[in-house]
Motif scaffolding. Sequence first.
Motif, PDB file in Angstrom:
ATOM      1  N   ALA A  32       0.865  -1.172   0.000  1.00 49.42           N
ATOM      2  CA  ALA A  32       0.000   0.000   0.000  1.00 49.42           C
ATOM      3  C   ALA A  32       0.903   1.223   0.000  1.00 49.42           C
ATOM      4  O   ALA A  32       1.997   1.205   0.570  1.00 49.42           O
ATOM      5  N   MET A  33       0.427   2.277  -0.646  1.00 46.78           N
ATOM      6  CA  MET A  33       1.247   3.467  -0.818  1.00 46.78           C
ATOM      7  C   MET A  33       0.544   4.695  -0.264  1.00 46.78           C
ATOM      8  O   MET A  33      -0.693   4.778  -0.271  1.00 46.78           O
ATOM      9  N   SER A  56      -8.854   1.121  -3.920  1.00 42.58           N
ATOM     10  CA  SER A  56      -9.340   1.903  -2.783  1.00 42.58           C
ATOM     11  C   SER A  56      -8.388   3.058  -2.518  1.00 42.58           C
ATOM     12  O   SER A  56      -7.173   2.880  -2.535  1.00 42.58           O
ATOM     13  N   THR A  57      -8.976   4.224  -2.287  1.00 44.75           N
ATOM     14  CA  THR A  57      -8.179   5.412  -1.988  1.00 44.75           C
ATOM     15  C   THR A  57      -8.724   6.107  -0.746  1.00 44.75           C
ATOM     16  O   THR A  57      -9.921   5.992  -0.426  1.00 44.75           O
ATOM     17  N   TYR A  58      -7.862   6.845  -0.087  1.00 49.56           N
ATOM     18  CA  TYR A  58      -8.199   7.505   1.174  1.00 49.56           C
ATOM     19  C   TYR A  58      -7.528   8.883   1.171  1.00 49.56           C
ATOM     20  O   TYR A  58      -6.397   9.012   0.702  1.00 49.56           O
ATOM     21  N   TYR A  59      -8.238   9.866   1.701  1.00 50.25           N
ATOM     22  CA  TYR A  59      -7.728  11.227   1.657  1.00 50.25           C
ATOM     23  C   TYR A  59      -7.921  11.942   2.984  1.00 50.25           C
ATOM     24  O   TYR A  59      -8.895  11.707   3.707  1.00 50.25           O
ATOM     25  N   ALA A  60      -7.007  12.851   3.270  1.00 49.84           N
ATOM     26  CA  ALA A  60      -7.223  13.796   4.359  1.00 49.84           C
ATOM     27  C   ALA A  60      -8.343  14.748   3.956  1.00 49.84           C
ATOM     28  O   ALA A  60      -8.488  15.075   2.778  1.00 49.84           O
ATOM     29  N   ASP A  61      -9.106  15.191   4.939  1.00 54.60           N
ATOM     30  CA  ASP A  61     -10.238  16.082   4.633  1.00 54.60           C
ATOM     31  C   ASP A  61      -9.775  17.361   3.924  1.00 54.60           C
ATOM     32  O   ASP A  61     -10.489  17.902   3.073  1.00 54.60           O
ATOM     33  N   SER A  70      -3.053   7.924  -7.360  1.00 56.20           N
ATOM     34  CA  SER A  70      -3.207   6.797  -8.285  1.00 56.20           C
ATOM     35  C   SER A  70      -1.878   6.066  -8.369  1.00 56.20           C
ATOM     36  O   SER A  70      -0.854   6.555  -7.895  1.00 56.20           O
ATOM     37  N   ARG A  71      -1.912   4.904  -8.968  1.00 58.88           N
ATOM     38  CA  ARG A  71      -0.692   4.118  -9.131  1.00 58.88           C
ATOM     39  C   ARG A  71      -0.752   3.345 -10.437  1.00 58.88           C
ATOM     40  O   ARG A  71      -1.834   2.978 -10.910  1.00 58.88           O
ATOM     41  N   ASP A  72       0.420   3.080 -10.970  1.00 60.80           N
ATOM     42  CA  ASP A  72       0.562   2.246 -12.154  1.00 60.80           C
ATOM     43  C   ASP A  72       1.524   1.129 -11.781  1.00 60.80           C
ATOM     44  O   ASP A  72       2.752   1.332 -11.784  1.00 60.80           O
ATOM     45  N   ASN A  73       0.979  -0.030 -11.450  1.00 61.28           N
ATOM     46  CA  ASN A  73       1.832  -1.130 -10.999  1.00 61.28           C
ATOM     47  C   ASN A  73       2.724  -1.663 -12.126  1.00 61.28           C
ATOM     48  O   ASN A  73       3.777  -2.229 -11.850  1.00 61.28           O
ATOM     49  N   SER A  74       2.336  -1.466 -13.362  1.00 59.01           N
ATOM     50  CA  SER A  74       3.181  -1.920 -14.470  1.00 59.01           C
ATOM     51  C   SER A  74       4.425  -1.048 -14.622  1.00 59.01           C
ATOM     52  O   SER A  74       5.436  -1.479 -15.192  1.00 59.01           O
TER      53      SER A  74
END
Length: 121
Positions: A32-33, A56-61, A70-74
Amino acid sequence: VQLQASGGGLVQTGGSLRLSCAASGRTFSNYAMGWFRQAPGKEREFVAAISWGGGSTYYADSVKGRFTISRDNSRNTLYLQINSLKPEDTAVYYCAAKRGPPQQRTGYEYWGQGTLVTVSS
């Protein structure tokens, strides 16, 4: 895992930036990043996190609706799109990785060196 953040710079209020974090050394998709930031004279704070597959993404208010993780695992790369920048977004931005659950803001094991974002008013 080694992390290298880039993409910071000087922008005007209302501008945009995209930060990148290149990972190497381990299987990127196993982690997880997250992005954190530290403003001058303040403690480091959580900005955003993303799950292993990116679902799934999570943010500070304080950044919801303006920042997108976002992420690009490739490509073994993590991103943070920052829009509608404000002077209070000025900080060094760090990327981080962990094997634990992304919804928890603690427990990060690996950290990048940081990239400076400066927002002029």
